[in-house]
Design a protein around this motif. Structure first.
Motif, mmCIF file in Angstrom:
data_model
loop_
_atom_site.group_PDB
_atom_site.id
_atom_site.type_symbol
_atom_site.label_atom_id
_atom_site.label_comp_id
_atom_site.label_asym_id
_atom_site.label_seq_id
_atom_site.Cartn_x
_atom_site.Cartn_y
_atom_site.Cartn_z
ATOM 1 N N PHE B 35 0.885 -1.330 0.202
ATOM 2 C CA PHE B 35 0.073 0.111 -0.231
ATOM 3 C C PHE B 35 0.934 1.103 0.044
ATOM 4 O O PHE B 35 1.787 1.274 0.860
ATOM 5 C CB PHE B 35 -1.173 -0.105 1.280
ATOM 6 C CG PHE B 35 -2.054 0.920 1.364
ATOM 7 C CD1 PHE B 35 -2.914 1.061 0.348
ATOM 8 C CD2 PHE B 35 -2.132 1.830 2.331
ATOM 9 C CE1 PHE B 35 -3.823 2.144 0.152
ATOM 10 C CE2 PHE B 35 -3.007 2.744 2.297
ATOM 11 C CZ PHE B 35 -4.056 2.854 1.202
ATOM 12 N N ASP B 42 -3.115 1.676 -4.342
ATOM 13 C CA ASP B 42 -4.018 2.438 -3.781
ATOM 14 C C ASP B 42 -5.153 1.549 -3.135
ATOM 15 O O ASP B 42 -5.207 0.580 -3.629
ATOM 16 C CB ASP B 42 -4.610 3.727 -4.222
ATOM 17 C CG ASP B 42 -5.328 3.306 -5.581
ATOM 18 O OD1 ASP B 42 -5.492 2.388 -5.779
ATOM 19 O OD2 ASP B 42 -5.447 4.242 -6.525
ATOM 20 N N SER B 43 -6.069 2.124 -2.537
ATOM 21 C CA SER B 43 -7.290 1.359 -1.897
ATOM 22 C C SER B 43 -8.240 0.718 -3.226
ATOM 23 O O SER B 43 -8.833 -0.461 -2.745
ATOM 24 C CB SER B 43 -8.365 2.422 -1.190
ATOM 25 O OG SER B 43 -9.054 1.871 -0.478
ATOM 26 N N ILE B 44 -8.282 1.206 -4.393
ATOM 27 C CA ILE B 44 -8.902 0.440 -5.308
ATOM 28 C C ILE B 44 -8.181 -0.621 -5.831
ATOM 29 O O ILE B 44 -8.951 -1.615 -6.122
ATOM 30 C CB ILE B 44 -9.472 1.431 -6.539
ATOM 31 C CG1 ILE B 44 -10.220 2.785 -6.024
ATOM 32 C CG2 ILE B 44 -9.816 0.840 -7.751
ATOM 33 C CD1 ILE B 44 -10.659 3.730 -7.221
ATOM 34 N N ASP B 45 -6.849 -0.528 -6.082
ATOM 35 C CA ASP B 45 -6.015 -1.660 -6.126
ATOM 36 C C ASP B 45 -6.157 -3.030 -5.268
ATOM 37 O O ASP B 45 -6.291 -4.029 -5.806
ATOM 38 C CB ASP B 45 -4.405 -1.286 -6.199
ATOM 39 C CG ASP B 45 -4.240 -0.272 -7.325
ATOM 40 O OD1 ASP B 45 -4.643 -0.327 -8.379
ATOM 41 O OD2 ASP B 45 -3.302 0.611 -7.222
ATOM 42 N N LEU B 46 -6.336 -2.411 -3.914
ATOM 43 C CA LEU B 46 -6.520 -3.458 -3.003
ATOM 44 C C LEU B 46 -7.816 -4.322 -3.121
ATOM 45 O O LEU B 46 -7.820 -5.200 -2.586
ATOM 46 C CB LEU B 46 -6.205 -3.183 -1.563
ATOM 47 C CG LEU B 46 -4.849 -2.515 -1.275
ATOM 48 C CD1 LEU B 46 -4.600 -2.299 0.201
ATOM 49 C CD2 LEU B 46 -3.731 -3.413 -1.735
ATOM 50 N N LEU B 47 -8.749 -3.466 -3.576
ATOM 51 C CA LEU B 47 -10.063 -4.035 -3.772
ATOM 52 C C LEU B 47 -10.052 -4.956 -4.926
ATOM 53 O O LEU B 47 -10.538 -6.021 -4.609
ATOM 54 C CB LEU B 47 -11.274 -2.804 -4.140
ATOM 55 C CG LEU B 47 -12.361 -3.412 -4.594
ATOM 56 C CD1 LEU B 47 -13.275 -4.077 -3.324
ATOM 57 C CD2 LEU B 47 -13.484 -2.234 -5.203
ATOM 58 N N GLU B 48 -9.339 -4.566 -5.895
ATOM 59 C CA GLU B 48 -9.095 -5.572 -6.985
ATOM 60 C C GLU B 48 -8.502 -6.854 -6.583
ATOM 61 O O GLU B 48 -8.963 -7.932 -6.957
ATOM 62 C CB GLU B 48 -8.300 -4.976 -8.297
ATOM 63 C CG GLU B 48 -8.842 -3.711 -8.702
ATOM 64 C CD GLU B 48 -9.604 -3.995 -9.791
ATOM 65 O OE1 GLU B 48 -10.045 -5.199 -10.114
ATOM 66 O OE2 GLU B 48 -10.020 -2.989 -10.741
ATOM 67 N N ALA B 50 -8.513 -8.026 -3.479
ATOM 68 C CA ALA B 50 -9.479 -8.609 -2.696
ATOM 69 C C ALA B 50 -10.418 -9.378 -3.458
ATOM 70 O O ALA B 50 -10.641 -10.729 -2.971
ATOM 71 C CB ALA B 50 -10.150 -7.690 -1.632
#
Lengths: 303, 88
Positions: B35, B42-48, B50
Motif C-alpha cells: 500500500f 491504492d485502496s482501489i487496487d487493494l479492492l481488485e 481482494a
C-alpha cells in the motif's frame, strides 16, 4: 492540504473558533432557526475581512459562473449561502426537517434501485448541502447512508455535529486506507447507500481533467472506477439551497450499474466522469452561490 | 531480495494480473510494502486484489478485520493470511 482549508473555513477551529460554533449551534437548537439566522451576517463580514484566499477564490468562481464582474456584494452573498447551509446542518442532523421547505425531484431513481435490494453510490459534490440528505427519511428513504470523507475533516467540521448526532459518526468511511474500498463494497452489498463527494480529489487519487465552466479542472476518477469494478449503480445528488428556508434536491441517474471489464474501465469511468461534470455545471448555473469549494479550483492540480 | 515461497509466487502473480504491475511477478520482493510507498497501490487496487483472492482462494477479506494493517502490509503477510483462511 490546501483543498481542505478553504471550504471548511467556518468550522475550522483556528478561524471560526470551536467555542463560537458550539455557542451558535446551542442557540440555534434552543431558539430555532429564525431567531439565530441574523448571527450569520457578522460571521460573514468577519470572514470577508479576514480570509483573502477564500475571497479571491469566490470571486474567480463567480466571474466564471455568472459571466460578469463579481463584486464584494456577490462574495458576501456567496458566503451567506454557505453559512446558511452550515447553520442548517445543525438542525438537519437533529432531524428537525419541519423547519425547512424541501422539494425533491427524482427520488424514484434511488427508490427503484433500493427496492431491488441493491445498494447505490450517491455521487454528490460541494455544490449545495449534502447534509440535506439527512432529511430524506422524511421522504420515506430510510436506507442507511454512509459517507466517504476524511475523518480529520469530520472531526473539525463535525465535532459539534458528532455531539448532536453520534450515530452518524459510525457511518463515516475514511478514505485512503487499505480497507476503504472493501468497506464501500460491503455497504453496497448490504443494500445501503454510499455517499461520495465527487468534485474534490481525496488525496492519492487517480485524477482526470474535465472542462468545467469553460476551463479544465482536475476531478477524481476513483469513485467511478469503483462503480465500474463493483457494477454499482451511481445516482447523482444535488441539495441546492435557494434562500429563505427552501432547499431543492435533485437526483439524476448516471450509471444503471454495470460491471466494466478492467481494460475498458479507465476509459468508461472517464466518460461517466465527464457526464457528472456536465451535471455539476448545469446545477452550478441553476444555483451559482451554492459552490462551496473556496480554493482555486482550476489550479488545484498545482498544489 | 529473499526468495518467494510457492504460495507467495502464486499471490505475486495474482497481484500483478489484478493491477497491471510493471514489475514481473517473480521479481517482487516478499517484504515490499503493498500500500502506498513500496509498490504504490491504492485502496482501489487493494479492492481488485481482494476480489481476485476471493475468486481464487474462496474466502472474503473483510474491512472490519482488526488485522488489516498487517494483512495488507506485504506480499509475505498477505500470503500468510491466505494460507490460514483459504478454502481452496
Amino acid at each position: 492540504m490546501k483543498t481542505a482549508t478553504g471550504a471548511a473555513w467556518l468550522a475550522e477551529p483556528e478561524r471560526g473558533s470551536a467555542a463560537a460554533i458550539g455557542l451558535i449551534s446551542w442557540l440555534t437548537l434552543k431558539l430555532g432557526r429564525g431567531a439565530t439566522r441574523w448571527l450569520l451576517y457578522p460571521v460573514c463580514l468577519y470572514f470577508l475581512a479576514c480570509s483573502g484566499q477564500s475571497r479571491r477564490a469566490s470571486r474567480a468562481y463567480l466571474v466564471r459562473v455568472l459571466g460578469r464582474k463579481a463584486g464584494v456584494r456577490d462574495v458576501l452573498r456567496h458566503y451567506h449561502v454557505f453559512a446558511s447551509t452550515v447553520h442548517d446542518r445543525v438542525l438537519l442532523v437533529r432531524g428537525r426537517c419541519e423547519e425547512f421547505d424541501i422539494s425533491v425531484q427524482g427520488a424514484a431513481k434511488v427508490d427503484g434501485i433500493l427496492a431491488q435490494g441493491r445498494g447505490c453510490i450517491l455521487l454528490g459534490s460541494h455544490l449545495g448541502s449534502f447534509e440535506v440528505l439527512r432529511a430524506l427519511g422524511h421522504f420515506k428513504i430510510n436506507t442507511p447512508v454512509n459517507i466517504v470523507m476524511h475523518e480529520d475533516n469530520a472531526a473539525k467540521t463535525g465535532r459539534v455535529l458528532a455531539h448532536l448526532a453520534p450515530e452518524l459518526q459510525d457511518r463515516v468511511i475514511a478514505p485512503g486506507r487499505p480497507e476503504t474500498m472493501l468497506r464501500v463494497k460491503e455497504c453496497l452489498e448490504r443494500g445501503e447507500i454510499v455517499g461520495i463527494l465527487g468534485d474534490r480529489p481525496l488525496g492519492g487519487d487517480r485524477i482526470w481533467p474535465c472542462r468545467f465552466l469553460g476551463e479544465t479542472a482536475r476531478f477524481p476518477l476513483g469513485p467511478l472506477l469503483l462503480a465500474g469494478t463493483l457494477g454499482a449503480p451511481v445516482v447523482l445528488f444535488f441539495g441546492l439551497y435557494l434562500g429563505g428556508s427552501r432547499y431543492e434536491v435533485h437526483f439524476e441517474t448516471l450509471v444503471e450499474g454495470e460491471t466494466v471489464a478492467r481494460e475498458q474501465r479507465p476509459e468508461v469511468a472517464a466518460r461517466w466522469l465527464e457526464r457528472y461534470v456536465e451535471w455539476l455545471e448545469h446545477y452550478a448555473r441553476r444555483a451559482p452561490y451554492n459552490w462551496f469549494n473556496f480554493y482555486d479550483f482550476w489550479d488545484a492540480g498545482a498544489h | 531480495m529473499e526468495q518467494q515461497t510457492k504460495l507467495e509466487g502464486e499471490v505475486a502473480k495474482l497481484i500483478a494480473e489484478a493491477v497491471n504491475l510493471e514489475t514481473p511477478a517473480e521479481a517482487l520482493d516478499p517484504d515490499i510494502r503493498l500500500f502506498r510507498e513500496g509498490l504504490g497501490l491504492d485502496s482501489i487496487d487493494l479492492l481488485e486484489i481482494a476480489l481476485a483472492i476471493s475468486r481464487k482462494y474462496g474466502f472474503q477479506l473483510r474491512s472490519d478485520d482488526p488485522a488489516n494493517g498487517t494483512i495488507f502490509a506485504s506480499l509475505r503477510t498477505l500470503s500468510a493470511h491466505i494460507a490460514q483462511h483459504r478454502t481452496r
